[in-house]
Write a protein that holds these residues in place. Structure first.
Motif, short mmCIF file in Angstrom:
data_model
loop_
_atom_site.label_atom_id
_atom_site.label_comp_id
_atom_site.label_asym_id
_atom_site.label_seq_id
_atom_site.Cartn_x
_atom_site.Cartn_y
_atom_site.Cartn_z
N SER A 112 0.82 -1.21 0.00
CA SER A 112 0.00 0.00 0.00
C SER A 112 0.86 1.26 0.00
CB SER A 112 -0.94 0.00 1.21
OG SER A 112 -0.19 -0.01 2.42
N LEU A 164 -12.70 11.63 -1.86
CA LEU A 164 -11.26 11.89 -1.96
C LEU A 164 -10.96 13.35 -2.29
CD1 LEU A 164 -10.05 8.69 -3.88
CD2 LEU A 164 -9.89 9.17 -1.43
N ASN A 179 -3.47 9.89 -1.36
CA ASN A 179 -3.69 8.45 -1.32
C ASN A 179 -2.67 7.78 -2.22
OD1 ASN A 179 -5.17 7.85 -4.13
ND2 ASN A 179 -5.96 9.77 -3.32
#
Length: 591
Positions: free
Chosen positions: A110, A402, A422
């Motif tokens: 991630s 977002l 992100n």
């Protein structure tokens, strides 16, 4: 469609009747053209409000940018992040793995999402080439055919994201995130499996189109706000006095634009503020601005036909601005990419002129689709269509969620630009040239074969880069949308120190070994077909454009340069052995 009140058909009705009675198959003057046929001097008779042709233009434009990006990656990745690159991505991935203390897990993936986690790291050059070649192949297909599906577009996005997230400083530019955000929206522009330019059952989603418009709104407004909040010269309207000369990689046009009268530079700066701070809001205003739109359209003359809706104004003005920027500098594919989401402001009636007319052509097929819709003939609503609509709604919710930190950043007096909130870089902040450098400095790498670097008799010879200024007599290059990543980073290095840019010492070590891989990034190796240099150093110079018609220009020089001092001291290969070992860089082998 309303008949014209003048012209041959009204002036001579008997003649028209005689032609019809004689069996003339062609349309009479003043009558509506048949499907797929254009009246002379007019654009295609397509209705406003549909976006079938818009999708084709968007996909081809996006595929072109992907093609350029993957081409740059294929040509430069091995030298920059390959097995023996200046900043090997294998070393980077190992450092990420060590930071999270264990085998490759969710935290590491991630943090740096890339398919390279799944591949064999012992042949990283081959892995990087495979990703780039696959991206080149898919983007070529979409570019040529004008059709794609979600699978192909998602593959392009994953491939490029995999490169960006291991590219380190070489892929740290704002346009990398911008391409990923644009490419992510492009996934949802297409049907899941069908490969057709006009998939009847999957018309372009309004949610996706508004996603593109929201993107161009944030790009332009973010660029405008960062300028107003940044360098004082944007408020004084003097930034363009310096920009053409001090931008990262000037081109030949910038040489002449730099010498424009002062009032031209003031007008440029004011126009920039208008285009970035005012025009973005036009996207939300609709038809009421049509008169203004027409006036500005005539002024800028960006397209040959009168448009029917005000949202097209944003795209025209943004495209105009980007065209000017493309002409005046080598800013990679940034400005080309910025034009892509602007295309979502045009509907089929606007873009019809780009497509040929004729029975069976795309315009003819779109016209038939519009006529079927006007008659109320809608395709059968299937389960897949319902799922697709649900996915688009979910996409809209995701982008809105977002966008919250992005909007907060836009409104903040401490706005930051070109930042992702992100790891997938789906919604990002943007901006450019918040501050303008007032003088141009360059790092010039030099080598000598002299055994004594401090000897006054040592002859130092310059290395030349592909595009960045070096030899004052070399004409500035013109390469946009292509991008030389090393040249761009050398611009940043020139107003920092070598301690902030360890890769430049790595490059010096490779030059000391005449490393062919690293030298492929340069335009001139003064030690070609000779023994490698014994010493390499970095010299700091100040550069200015020569004055057209002046003494230096008459001597064939585009630049005038003056030495500031040393950038890093003379280095030998032996001096760098411990330096390389401490950073786990492969020690250069003499060639």
């Amino acid at each position: 469609m309303r008949m014209r009140t003048g012209g041959p058909a009204m002036a001579a009705p008997e003649e028209s009747l005689r032609r019809r009675k004689a069996g003339n198959a062609g349309p009479e003057p003043g009558s509506p053209p048949g499907p797929g046929r254009d009246p002379v001097g007019c654009s295609a008779r397509l209705r406003a409000g549909t976006f079938w042709l818009t999708r084709i233009v968007l996909l081809r434009a996006l595929a072109f940018i992907y093609f350029v990006a993957f081409l740059v990656a294929f040509h430069q990745n091995k030298q920059l992040i390959g097995d023996r690159g200046l900043l090997p991505c294998r070393t980077y991935l190992k450092s990420v793995q060590q930071y999270f203390r264990g085998p490759v897990g969710w935290d590491a993936v991630s943090y740096a999402p890339t398919v390279l986690w799944l591949l064999d790291w012992s042949h990283m050059d081959s892995n990087l080439d495979a990703l780039a070649l696959l991206g080149l192949g898919i983007s070529s297909f979409v570019l040529v055919t004008g059709c794609a599906n979600m699978v192909l577009m998602a593959t392009l996005w994953v491939l490029y994201m995999s490169l960006v997230n291991v590219g380190q400083i070489w892929y740290s530019f704002g346009w990398e995130s911008q391409l990923l955000e644009t490419g992510f929206l492009g996934i949802f522009l297409c049907p899941l499996w069908t490969l057709s330019r006009l998939p009847r059952e999957t018309p372009p989603s309004q949610i996706v189109l508004w996603g593109f418009r929201w993107l161009i709104f944030r790009i332009m407004l973010g660029a405008g706000l960062i300028k107003i909040r940044g360098d004082q010269c944007w408020q004084d309207l003097t930034c363009m006095d310096f920009h053409y000369e001090t931008q990262p990689v000037p081109n030949p046009v910038a040489y002449f634009l730099h010498r424009s009268p002062w009032w031209v530079h003031r007008f440029e700066t004011l126009s920039n503020h208008f285009l970035e701070l005012v025009v973005p809001f036009f996207i939300f205003l609709g038809r009421q601005m049509c008169a203004l739109h027409g006036a500005l359209q005539i002024l800028f003359q960006m397209v040959p036909a009168v448009q029917n809706h005000m949202t097209a104004l944003l795209a025209q003005l943004d495209c105009f601005k980007e065209v000017v920027l493309i002409i005046s500098g080598n800013l990679s594919f940034l400005n080309w990419l910025t034009m892509v989401p602007s295309m979502a402001c045009f509907d089929d009636a606007t873009l019809g002129f780009l497509f040929p007319s004729g029975p069976g052509g795309l315009k003819d097929r779109v016209l038939k689709l519009q006529e079927e819709t006007a008659r109320g003939a809608q395709p059968t609503l299937r389960c897949g269509c319902m799922v697709r609509r649900a996915v688009h709604v979910a996409l809209g919710v995701l982008v809105a969620w977002l966008s919250v930190p992005v909007v907060i950043n836009l409104l903040s007096p401490t706005q930051v630009m070109n930042t992702s909130f992100n790891p997938l870089r789906i919604v990002n902040t943007y901006g450019a040239f918040g501050s303008i450098t007032k003088e141009r400095t360059e790092v010039i790498l030099q080598g000598t074969a002299s055994p004594n670097a401090s000897s006054p008799d040592a002859v130092w010879e310059d290395y030349e880069f592909k595009c960045k200024p070096g030899d004052p007599g070399r004409r500035p290059c013109l390469i946009s949308p292509y991008h030389h990543r090393l040249d761009w980073l050398m611009w940043f290095a020139a107003f920092q120190t070598y301690e902030h840019n360890e890769w430049i010492i790595h490059l010096a070590g490779k030059l000391l070994a005449n490393d062919a891989t690293a030298l492929s990034l340069l335009a001139l190796n003064p030690f070609k077909d000779r023994a490698p240099p014994r010493w390499v150093r970095g010299e700091h110079y100040r550069y200015k454009f020569s004055r057209p018609g002046g003494q230096h220009a008459a001597a064939g020089k585009w630049w005038v340069r003056k030495r500031i001092g040393p950038y890093f001291p003379p280095l030998s290969l032996r001096d760098l052995k411990d330096y390389f070992r401490s950073r786990e860089w492969p020690y250069p082998e003499l060639e």
